[in-house]
Design an enzyme around this catalytic site. Structure first.
Site, PDB file in Angstrom:
ATOM      1  CE1 TYR A 131      -4.438   1.147   0.410  1.00 40.90           C
ATOM      2  CE2 TYR A 131      -3.400   3.006   1.114  1.00 40.90           C
ATOM      3  CZ  TYR A 131      -4.492   2.617   0.770  1.00 40.90           C
ATOM      4  OH  TYR A 131      -5.374   3.293   0.664  1.00 40.90           O
ATOM      5  CD  GLU A 186      -4.839   6.573   1.726  1.00 38.05           C
ATOM      6  OE1 GLU A 186      -4.865   5.947   0.661  1.00 38.05           O
ATOM      7  OE2 GLU A 186      -3.867   7.687   1.905  1.00 38.05           O
ATOM      8  CE  LYS A 205      -3.094   2.120  -8.666  1.00 36.68           C
ATOM      9  NZ  LYS A 205      -2.170   1.472  -7.641  1.00 36.68           N
TER      10      LYS A 205
HETATM   11  P1  ATP Z   1      -0.301  -1.473  -8.780  1.00 38.52           P
HETATM   12  O1  ATP Z   1      -0.371  -0.202  -8.107  1.00 38.52           O
HETATM   13  O2  ATP Z   1       0.758  -1.574  -9.694  1.00 38.52           O
HETATM   14  O3  ATP Z   1      -1.439  -2.006  -9.009  1.00 38.52           O
HETATM   15  P2  ATP Z   1      -0.483  -3.005  -6.296  1.00 38.52           P
HETATM   16  O4  ATP Z   1      -1.609  -3.689  -7.002  1.00 38.52           O
HETATM   17  O5  ATP Z   1       0.631  -3.929  -5.592  1.00 38.52           O
HETATM   18  O6  ATP Z   1       0.548  -2.584  -7.777  1.00 38.52           O
HETATM   19  P3  ATP Z   1      -2.144  -1.195  -5.298  1.00 38.52           P
HETATM   20  O7  ATP Z   1      -3.135  -1.681  -6.599  1.00 38.52           O
HETATM   21  O8  ATP Z   1      -1.795   0.274  -4.938  1.00 38.52           O
HETATM   22  O9  ATP Z   1      -0.575  -1.993  -5.489  1.00 38.52           O
HETATM   23  O10 ATP Z   1      -2.762  -1.850  -3.962  1.00 38.52           O
HETATM   24  C1  ATP Z   1      -2.294  -1.532  -2.627  1.00 38.52           C
HETATM   25  C2  ATP Z   1      -1.883  -2.847  -2.077  1.00 38.52           C
HETATM   26  O11 ATP Z   1      -2.963  -3.503  -1.508  1.00 38.52           O
HETATM   27  C3  ATP Z   1      -1.136  -3.734  -2.849  1.00 38.52           C
HETATM   28  O12 ATP Z   1       0.331  -3.600  -3.008  1.00 38.52           O
HETATM   29  C4  ATP Z   1      -1.457  -5.237  -2.019  1.00 38.52           C
HETATM   30  O13 ATP Z   1      -0.467  -5.390  -1.027  1.00 38.52           O
HETATM   31  C5  ATP Z   1      -2.858  -5.123  -1.632  1.00 38.52           C
HETATM   32  N1  ATP Z   1      -3.819  -5.626  -2.617  1.00 38.52           N
HETATM   33  C6  ATP Z   1      -4.297  -4.956  -3.665  1.00 38.52           C
HETATM   34  N2  ATP Z   1      -5.098  -5.668  -4.074  1.00 38.52           N
HETATM   35  C7  ATP Z   1      -5.124  -6.864  -3.677  1.00 38.52           C
HETATM   36  C8  ATP Z   1      -5.897  -8.167  -3.804  1.00 38.52           C
HETATM   37  N3  ATP Z   1      -6.653  -8.132  -4.886  1.00 38.52           N
HETATM   38  N4  ATP Z   1      -5.466  -9.248  -3.069  1.00 38.52           N
HETATM   39  C9  ATP Z   1      -4.594  -9.051  -1.990  1.00 38.52           C
HETATM   40  N5  ATP Z   1      -3.928  -8.011  -1.870  1.00 38.52           N
HETATM   41  C10 ATP Z   1      -4.241  -6.928  -2.590  1.00 38.52           C
HETATM   42 MG    MG Z   2      -3.026  -2.876  -8.110  1.00 39.93          MG
END
Ligand code: ATP
Ligand code: MG
Length: 508
Positions: A349, A384, A445
């Protein structure tokens, strides 16, 4: 043996008479009016102690030579701190106490951690947040008490017959609307409260301990890539604390990078992904899990059940911003479905904030950098990163991208290292290119609210309840405010709030 922090939240009431006007504090350990436990247990009644003992959280309390420390959370770079303070302290609270005795309130400029702290020393009540206020901290001063808590709901109402500070002005804090006299301590701030000889209510002065960097560093791309990999690696290792964490993995670059770093230390790493029948990122997460050989689990939450998690998300984050709630709710739903015992959780996050990852369509680097600067100056108060999000289910979460040293670097890198070769978050992607499958480090993303389908699930539920399409956004805001009034300001337990009833009310 569990290495979770012994205290993840506290609520302390100090009689104003107990704050001496003179420079020495007579309080000894047993006299400290302490009610400090795992926040989930005491304050929201929905969790368990992260240690599983449900006890007083003694590890979060240290008293010596007229100074008392209450610490919720944990400190990083412990060895360097112990060496600097020449102490063999074993708990983080003891370490903070030893460092405080060396440096005084300036110690909070040194610490890299995920914590909220209360120090009683030399006639002062010292309230401190970490750089990101990642453990929120609330305070109310009256003529009779100083009340301090890591959750607003514990202090929603002032004590009966107390004279509450009517000016709404307490240095280093911001007022919490809807709760008379309640204030939230700002991120990266120490509020020092003292009893004054003239005023009935203790007064405060503030010391800033961290601000987001506003200057930018030019660096050779190769050096920047190596520096990011190195700092992130340290942040991950310090958060493992010798045990296998559970990484919440989406298959996006942010969480996949952490999966690679954890896997280099801990095999097999444990990863878990959540989705709904509306949307999921399971395939992307599976690709990472099988590449790294993690012990991987998938959790599908029915869409309607996901929305019923809203009261828990509001109760945990103590906010009513529907956009932020859409990001946080899928995580709360996931944490509440993780089987016990209490776990140490890592998330990806927050990486997008210093890296500008949500803004791939902006035209220029100048605009990208402005957005980053703006986002870094407005994160405070969104909660957050609050540990209560996982604390309501008894777990301890932390966020390596918001480690102070990682964040300082990511914010300060010049924007051309963040957007490069047609890729957003370039410096992070480049740092992980040889550790992840190509489709992962090149993947666009996808926000968690999109990946889980939550944004459309909430809108759809409102439309099905009869809310006209053009008022769905305002209906979300109203619902969120009603939930906040109920579970935070009125203290209604989250499991007693009927989300379906709230949806119907929106129609009327
Ligand atoms: P990106 O920003 O490139 O999509 P990301 O998916 O890792 O990378 P975010 O979309 O910003 O990051 O989501 C924030 C965080 O929440 C993730 O890094 C992850 O730890 C958690 N997260 C997001 N979606 C899921 C999911 N579907 N299942 C489990 N954890 C999740
Ligand atoms: Mg993501």
């Amino acid at each position: 043996m569990s290495t979770l922090p012994s205290l993840i939240g506290f609520c302390v009431r100090i009689g104003t008479e107990d704050i001496p006007l003179a420079a020495h504090l007579a309080v000894a350990g047993p006299r400290l009016p302490l009610q400090a436990r795992a926040a989930g247990t005491v304050l929201s009644g929905t969790g368990v102690s992260p240690q599983g003992n449900g006890a007083e959280g003694r590890g979060g309390l240290a008293v010596d030579d007229g100074v008392a420390v209450v610490l919720a959370g944990e400190l990083y770079h412990r060895d360097a701190l112990a060496a600097a303070a020449a102490t063999s302290a074993c708990t983080d609270a003891e370490l903070l106490l030893a460092c405080y005795q060396c440096y005084g309130p300036a110690v909070f400029r040194i610490l890299n951690g995920r914590f909220a702290a209360l120090v009683l020393a030399a006639g002062q009540v010292v309230l401190a947040t970490d750089h990101a206020s990642s453990v929120p901290l609330y305070v109310r001063t009256t003529d009779r008490t100083v009340e301090v808590s890591t959750e607003a709901k514990a202090l929603a109402r002032p004590p009966d017959n107390a004279v509450v500070d009517g000016h709404g002005d307490l240095a280093g804090t911001v007022p919490v609307a809807g709760s008379p006299g309640l204030h939230r301590v700002r991120a990266g701030t120490v509020a020092l409260l003292e009893r004054s000889a003239t005023a009935r209510i203790p007064v405060a002065r503030a010391v800033r301990t961290w601000t987001p960097p506003v200057s930018r560093i030019m660096m050779e791309p190769d050096r920047a890539v190596a520096a990011v990999a190195d700092r992130l690696d340290i942040a991950v290792r310090t958060r493992l604390a010798g045990e296998a964490p559970t990484l919440v993995l989406s298959g996006g670059i942010d969480s996949s990078a952490l999966a690679a770093l954890v896997s280099a230390v801990q095999t097999p790493a444990r990863t878990v992904s959540m989705g709904t029948e509306v949307a999921d990122e399971f395939e992307a997460a599976r690709a990472v899990a099988s590449h790294l050989g993690t012990e991987h689990t998938e959790l599908t939450v029915p869409a309607r059940d996901l929305l019923r998690e809203l009261p828990f998300a509001v109760a945990a984050a103590e906010i009513h911003d529907p956009d932020v709630l859409e990001y946080l709710l899928p995580l709360v739903a996931l944490y509440r479905r993780l089987p016990g015992p209490s776990r140490r959780i890592l998330t990806g996050y927050g990486a997008d904030i210093p890296l500008g990852g949500m803004h791939r369509t902006v035209a220029s680097l100048a605009e990208l950098d402005e957005i980053i600067a703006d986002d870094m100056s407005t994160f405070d108060g969104l909660n957050e990163f609050s540990p209560v999000l996982s604390g309501v289910a008894g777990h301890w979460s932390s966020h390596p991208y918001w480690d102070r040293d990682v964040l300082d670097l990511l914010v300060a890198l010049e924007p051309g290292l963040k957007r490069r070769d047609g890729l957003d978050k370039w410096v992070l992607r480049a740092a992980m290119a040889d550790r992840l499958p190509m489709q992962t480090w090149q993947r666009r993303k996808l926000g968690i609210h999109e990946g889980s389908g939550l944004n459309s699930i909430w809108s759809q539920a409102l439309r099905e309840a009869g809310v006209p399409p053009d008022t769905v956004a305002s209906a979300k805001r109203t619902m969120a405010r009603q939930l906040y009034a109920s579970v935070v300001l009125s203290g209604t337990p989250a499991d007693q709030v009927d989300v379906d009833m709230l949806l119907m009310r929106e129609v009327g």
